[in-house]
Design a protein around this motif. Sequence first.
Motif, short mmCIF file in Angstrom:
data_model
loop_
_atom_site.label_atom_id
_atom_site.label_comp_id
_atom_site.label_asym_id
_atom_site.label_seq_id
_atom_site.Cartn_x
_atom_site.Cartn_y
_atom_site.Cartn_z
N UNK A 26 9.09 -54.91 12.50
CA UNK A 26 9.74 -54.67 13.84
C UNK A 26 8.55 -54.48 15.22
N UNK A 27 8.81 -54.66 16.18
CA UNK A 27 7.78 -54.24 17.32
C UNK A 27 7.72 -52.68 17.31
N UNK A 28 6.52 -52.49 18.17
CA UNK A 28 6.38 -50.94 18.22
C UNK A 28 7.39 -50.22 18.86
N UNK A 29 7.67 -48.94 18.35
CA UNK A 29 8.87 -48.22 18.69
C UNK A 29 8.79 -46.92 19.21
N UNK A 30 9.61 -46.39 19.45
CA UNK A 30 10.03 -44.83 19.89
C UNK A 30 11.16 -44.15 18.83
N UNK A 31 11.23 -42.98 18.31
CA UNK A 31 11.95 -42.32 17.54
C UNK A 31 12.08 -40.82 18.18
N UNK A 32 13.28 -40.40 18.57
CA UNK A 32 13.43 -39.15 18.76
C UNK A 32 14.54 -38.40 17.90
N UNK A 33 14.15 -37.00 17.60
CA UNK A 33 15.20 -36.41 16.74
C UNK A 33 15.63 -35.13 17.73
N UNK A 34 16.89 -34.95 18.08
CA UNK A 34 17.36 -33.89 18.97
C UNK A 34 18.32 -33.12 18.08
N UNK A 35 18.23 -31.44 18.33
CA UNK A 35 19.12 -30.88 17.58
C UNK A 35 20.53 -31.05 18.07
N UNK A 36 21.50 -30.24 17.81
CA UNK A 36 22.86 -30.26 18.35
C UNK A 36 23.05 -30.06 19.73
N UNK A 37 22.22 -29.14 20.35
CA UNK A 37 21.87 -28.94 21.81
C UNK A 37 21.09 -30.09 22.55
N UNK A 38 20.96 -31.11 21.98
CA UNK A 38 20.08 -32.24 22.58
C UNK A 38 18.59 -31.57 22.83
N UNK A 40 14.88 -31.68 21.91
CA UNK A 40 13.91 -32.31 20.94
C UNK A 40 13.29 -31.53 19.86
N UNK A 41 13.43 -32.04 18.80
CA UNK A 41 12.78 -31.27 17.40
C UNK A 41 11.59 -32.22 17.03
N UNK A 42 11.61 -33.40 17.25
CA UNK A 42 10.22 -34.08 17.05
C UNK A 42 10.51 -35.55 17.51
N UNK A 43 9.44 -36.15 17.92
CA UNK A 43 9.40 -37.28 18.41
C UNK A 43 8.01 -38.11 18.12
N UNK A 44 8.25 -39.47 17.98
CA UNK A 44 7.00 -40.42 17.82
C UNK A 44 7.17 -41.62 18.51
N UNK A 45 6.27 -42.03 19.16
CA UNK A 45 6.06 -43.21 19.76
C UNK A 45 4.86 -44.30 19.28
N UNK A 46 5.04 -45.21 19.00
CA UNK A 46 4.19 -46.13 18.05
C UNK A 46 3.02 -46.70 19.12
N UNK A 47 1.76 -46.94 18.83
CA UNK A 47 0.91 -47.50 19.54
C UNK A 47 1.55 -48.88 19.88
N UNK A 48 1.37 -48.96 21.38
CA UNK A 48 1.93 -50.37 21.93
C UNK A 48 3.40 -50.14 22.28
N UNK A 49 4.03 -49.30 22.13
CA UNK A 49 5.32 -49.23 22.60
C UNK A 49 5.68 -49.20 23.99
#
Length: 145
Positions: A26-38, A40-49
């Motif tokens: 896949x191309x470079x992307x971003x992933x975000x994980x939110x708790x139930x209240x929206x 952010x708990x953690x986030x990653x953005x790949x190089x080149x996204x």
Amino acid sequence: MTLTLTLAQARTIIDTALAQLRGDNAPALAVVVLDAGAHPVAFAREDGASLFRFDIARAKATGALGMGADTRVIAGRAANNPAFFQSVVAVTGGQLALSPGGVLIRELEGAVIGAVGISGDTGDCDEACAIAGILAAGLTHGDAK
């Protein structure tokens, strides 16, 4: 039973999703994980996204939480009622993306404890990688109870 999404679980979701995406070329992307209240708990953005990947990933996860369904389900509903869903996007300041890749995270007894949003590839690929991450963290997803 845990009703709190931990940082360790969020990191597992992200690491697994990224590993699967790399395996899928896949191309470079971003992933975000939110708790139930929206929050952010953690986030990653790949190089080149690209610039908006974080915003889209977050809108997928926030939209899933706000509407109480995975974004694949929401997109299907939007196809049948576009004016309403355009209004929802407007009144929420863009916090809803109408594409697969926003998946509710549930603890094993069924309670929603957060959501993951992925942006960078097709909605199908984004969603599959989100689900792989959730399962790797020992949790369940979507409408599963």
